[in-house]
Write a protein that holds these residues in place. Structure first.
Motif, PDB file in Angstrom:
ATOM      1  N   ALA A 132       0.842  -1.196   0.000  1.00 27.73           N
ATOM      2  CA  ALA A 132       0.000   0.000   0.000  1.00 27.73           C
ATOM      3  C   ALA A 132       0.878   1.246   0.000  1.00 27.73           C
ATOM      4  CB  ALA A 132      -0.926   0.008   1.220  1.00 27.73           C
ATOM      5  N   TYR A 133       0.328   2.345  -0.526  1.00 23.09           N
ATOM      6  CA  TYR A 133       1.054   3.615  -0.509  1.00 23.09           C
ATOM      7  C   TYR A 133       0.076   4.785  -0.607  1.00 23.09           C
ATOM      8  CZ  TYR A 133       0.381   4.137  -5.600  1.00 23.09           C
ATOM      9  OH  TYR A 133      -0.170   4.285  -6.846  1.00 23.09           O
ATOM     10  N   TYR A 134       0.507   5.924  -0.096  1.00 23.81           N
ATOM     11  CA  TYR A 134      -0.171   7.211  -0.279  1.00 23.81           C
ATOM     12  C   TYR A 134       0.825   8.144  -0.951  1.00 23.81           C
ATOM     13  CZ  TYR A 134      -3.804   5.711   3.030  1.00 23.81           C
ATOM     14  OH  TYR A 134      -4.823   5.045   3.650  1.00 23.81           O
ATOM     15  N   ALA A 135       0.441   8.728  -2.083  1.00 24.96           N
ATOM     16  CA  ALA A 135       1.324   9.626  -2.825  1.00 24.96           C
ATOM     17  C   ALA A 135       0.696  11.010  -2.906  1.00 24.96           C
ATOM     18  CB  ALA A 135       1.591   9.086  -4.225  1.00 24.96           C
ATOM     19  N   GLY A 136       1.538  12.044  -2.794  1.00 27.41           N
ATOM     20  CA  GLY A 136       1.046  13.412  -2.892  1.00 27.41           C
ATOM     21  C   GLY A 136       0.739  13.786  -4.337  1.00 27.41           C
ATOM     22  N   ALA A 137      -0.294  14.609  -4.538  1.00 29.07           N
ATOM     23  CA  ALA A 137      -0.703  15.016  -5.885  1.00 29.07           C
ATOM     24  C   ALA A 137      -1.280  16.421  -5.820  1.00 29.07           C
ATOM     25  CB  ALA A 137      -1.734  14.035  -6.443  1.00 29.07           C
ATOM     26  N   ASP A 138      -1.548  17.007  -6.989  1.00 26.62           N
ATOM     27  CA  ASP A 138      -2.283  18.265  -7.065  1.00 26.62           C
ATOM     28  C   ASP A 138      -3.151  18.234  -8.313  1.00 26.62           C
ATOM     29  OD1 ASP A 138      -0.520  18.549  -9.128  1.00 26.62           O
ATOM     30  OD2 ASP A 138       0.373  20.413  -8.435  1.00 26.62           O
ATOM     31  N   GLY A 139      -4.145  19.118  -8.341  1.00 25.63           N
ATOM     32  CA  GLY A 139      -5.046  19.162  -9.481  1.00 25.63           C
ATOM     33  C   GLY A 139      -6.122  18.097  -9.470  1.00 25.63           C
TER      34      GLY A 139
END
Length: 792
Positions: free
Chosen positions: A175-182
């Motif tokens: 599992a992972y959480y990745a930062g994003a925008d938009g």
């Protein structure tokens, strides 16, 4: 007279204290019997300890499942609905970007907090910045390995932290959480949404399926019964030597009741040591469980906490069973000061009362025959009691069967005669060794029949046509479908792609609630021919689909010159009136055929030239893809291409069948439990075999001293194991088939036998025993040395 009522110093003690003294004396004999006593105690403790460890692990399973479910519920972030929450300082944008690597699922989320009070996902200290990700320990280790090159290409983020245990359901979860925008411009109500908290706000419990409940009950009983059988067998290790010691006690003045209490105390000491050893085994096993994954299931050690009530039940039941088994075993033994009468030919075992146990089990199960899943729940007490009686019936019948058969065996080789004579003198001991494996095989056969019988109810053939495509990819509206299909077609190993854009059209503005609407499918002529039979086709053509029963609006909307409106609402985001579209005068008719996914496409079919240019940007799409399975890692190449196009794309790999997840979970749990039980079977059989050889050390040494070949003695040990196991597996097959047939009749399923599975299960049971016998050969060779005749 008064003097007689007075108790002199050192005289008789009250009866209850006398009984306690006898038990204590037996415990002292167990721990102060020198090397011989310690070996006997260790064998008993190991046998009991293995059973206790598995019992404790089993009692911890409900808590482990509950914790996994609670942690799964605590991190739920889906936002299915018709409204979009407005942005505020406590909202979080989150996108589901799950993927697969090999046969493992990788749980992925893109996150973009919109304010300082955005909800924090379980297991995170803070959210990663754009381009960074926080991963589970298992994913971190996988990405650092040499085998994960293609997965690293798919996850182009920098690892800045680790997800804590509270945010994972298993130690091997990826599992992972990745930062994003938009992400705000991608909200679609399903894969991308805006939330203010994690967890399911409206949890609903699915009604229990009676057949699945029956499966769970039978699985637990079948897995625990061999454990109970092994524990009862373990407390009887060293029985013959114990009886000779008890005869010596009779010689110095103890009566028969006192002798039995001393024997019970000795067994109680072994059981208590076994409890302690079992607790150690359990703690070790719990730590090991956190580092292994079986059939895709993993847990953290903290999950495996037995219920205090169940643990207390094990703590009281095991010593109690040890005392009860010892007392019952001594009822058939006459211990006199000059020897044990069991050394003479015992009385023949009676059959009638042994048949009462399986017949009683069938009587308990009979009222539920034909009940199926439509006539209420199965009575859990009757099911449990019936299955237990049937399986316990094996342990009662097997000694009689072994005795009856070996009494008729005779002529043969020297090794055969040695084995037969030994079995004739101690058929009960031989049966006890085999009881556990017989019970396990009988339960496995019954479960295999039950699973195979109801498999069709929980497994259905997929409607996907794997000859036309093997993968399906859903493309969001804001992605250029043609460009995405081109990139996928250029991927290594891909044979072909079919791209179809979809939307809805109506006869009124989409600001209102249209009364009439129909599907709109757009693609080139080759793609449209995958979903409909076309009279002719070239770019600029449009078609109305006929022959779909439920589509009653298309005939009313397909009038030449009529104005239709293409839905531009982007899922559940507020949209405008729609993009106007005029039904062309040369609208052609098409007949629906099954699409690659087995469904029927209705409404309107259009080639790109027949659609207004601005409508292409508001339509989502589907790409059907076929590939060459002989190309190594072809699926990973496709997934990497999809991730480059849009991380939200999760390629769906088609299969020929689809199975209920709850049914699959129960079957997986059975396999995991069976693996543990089989490990216990092998270990306990080995301990039992070593105990038998140790008791016969002087006899084996004597035979060798008189010139008996070691090969002959080795073969005799093999025959002594093979004859009881053959009889035990035969009896197990009969009881297993009977129990399986009754369970199938209970579920309202036709009775059928998969003979290949029955033979494979019995063969596997025989292989376990053969393996144990081979492992016992080195100790056997050491015990056959002439110095084994030395005594003190």
């Amino acid at each position: 007279m008064s003097a007689r009522r007075e108790q002199p110093p050192g005289g008789a003690v009250p009866r209850r204290w006398g009984r306690l003294r006898d038990l204590t004396l037996g415990a002292r004999f167990a721990v102060t019997g020198g090397r011989e006593g310690w070996v006997r105690l260790l064998l008993t403790a190991v046998g009991v300890g293995l059973g206790v460890a598995l019992l404790l692990l089993t009692t911890a399973v409900p808590n482990a499942l509950s914790v996994r479910h609670d942690r799964e519920e605590a991190r739920v972030d889906y936002t299915y609905g018709t409204t979009v929450r407005p942005r505020s300082d406590d909202t979080l944008l989150i996108a589901d970007v799950d993927t697969e690597f090999g046969d493992k699922i990788v749980r992925g989320r893109l996150v973009e907090p919109e304010g300082p009070r955005a909800p924090l996902a379980p297991g995170l200290a803070r959210y990663p910045a754009k381009g960074d990700m926080v991963v589970s320990p298992a994913l971190r280790d996988l990405l650092a390995s040499d085998d994960a090159r293609l997965l690293r290409e798919r996850l182009p983020y920098r690892i800045v932290g680790t997800i804590k245990e509270s945010g994972l359901i298993g130690s091997h979860e990826l599992a992972y959480y990745a930062g994003a925008d938009g992400l705000a411009g991608q909200i679609d109500g399903s894969l991308v949404g805006r939330i203010t908290e994690f967890g399911d706000p409206n949890p609903t419990d699915q009604p229990a399926d009676p057949v699945l409940v029956l499966l769970v009950l039978v699985v637990f009983v079948v897995l625990l019964m061999p454990v109970a059988v092994f524990i009862t067998a373990a407390v009887r290790f060293g029985g013959e030597r114990r009886d000779r010691r008890l005869a010596a006690l009779r010689l110095v003045g103890s009566d028969s009741r006192m002798t039995r209490r001393i024997a019970a105390g000795e067994a109680l000491a072994g059981a208590l040591f076994g409890l302690g050893l079992g607790t150690v085994f359990f703690l070790i096993g719990r730590q090991i469980a956190g580092s292994v994954e079986i059939l895709g299931i993993s847990v953290f050690p903290s999950y495996l906490n037995p219920s205090p009530l169940l643990a207390a039940l094990v703590a009281f039941a095991v010593p109690g069973a040890a005392v009860l088994v010892t007392v019952l075993a001594l009822r058939g033994v006459v211990i006199e000061p000059l020897g044990v009468v069991r050394a003479t030919r015992p009385a023949r075992r009676r059959l009638w009362w042994r048949l009462l146990l399986p017949l009683g089990g069938l009587a308990l199960l009979y009222p539920m025959i034909g009940q199926g899943r439509d006539n209420g729940d199965f009575n859990q007490y009757l099911v449990t009691g019936g299955v237990i009686l049937l399986l316990v019936g094996i342990t009662a019948l097997l000694p009689w069967v072994v005795e009856a058969v070996v009494a008729r065996l005779g002529a043969g080789s020297v090794s055969w005669q040695l084995a037969v004579r030994r079995l004739q003198l101690s058929s009960g001991t031989a049966a006890r060794m085999v009881n556990g494996i017989a019970v396990a095989v009988a339960g496995a056969i019954a479960l295999q029949m039950l699973f195979a019988g109801v498999d069709d109810d929980y497994t259905k053939q997929s409607r996907n046509d794997l000859t036309r495509a093997q993968m399906q990819l859903t493309i969001a509206r804001d992605i250029d479908l043609a460009a995405a299909a081109g990139q996928l077609a250029a991927t290594r190993g891909v044979r072909g792609t079919t791209a179809l854009a979809q939307s809805m059209v109506s006869d009124t503005s989409w600001r209102k609630d249209p009364e009439r609407s129909a599907e709109l499918t757009v693609g080139d002529c080759a793609a449209l021919r995958e979903v409909a039979a076309l009279p002719s086709c070239r770019d600029g053509d449009a078609f109305a689909v006929r022959g779909v029963e439920w589509d009653t609006d298309t005939p009313k909307l397909s009038k030449p010159g009529a104005k239709l409106y293409v839905d531009s609402s982007y899922g559940n985001r507020p949209g405008g009136s729609g993009i106007a579209l005029t039904v062309p005068a040369d609208l052609k008719q098409a007949r629906a055929i099954e699409s690659p996914n087995g469904g029927l496409t209705s409404g309107f079919l259009m080639t790109p030239g027949a659609l207004p240019a601005k409508a292409t940007g508001v339509m989502g799409g589907t790409v059907y893809l076929s590939f060459d399975a002989s190309v190594p890692d072809v699926k990973e190449y496709i997934r990497n291409t999809a991730a480059r196009i849009d991380p939200r794309i999760d390629p769906m790999l088609w299969s020929a069948t689809e199975q209920s997840t709850r049914f699959t979970s129960i079957r997986t749990g059975l396999f995991v439990g069976a693996a543990c039980v089989l490990a216990l079977i092998g270990a306990s059989l080995l301990v039992s075999q070593l105990e038998q050889l140790r008791e016969r050390r002087k006899l084996l040494s004597s035979l060798v001293a008189f010139g008996t070949r070691r090969r002959t003695l080795g073969l005799s040990v093999l025959w002594q194991t093979a004859v009881p196991i053959a009889l035990g597996l035969l009896l197990a097959s009969v009881v297993g088939l009977t129990l399986g047939a009754v369970l199938l009749r209970m579920t309202g399923t036709a009775v059928s036998v998969d003979w290949a599975s029955v033979l494979s299960l019995t063969g596997f049971g025989a292989a376990v025993v053969l393996g144990v016998t081979l492992l016992s050969l080195p100790p056997l060779l050491r015990l056959m040395r002439p110095d084994g005749l030395r005594t003190e």
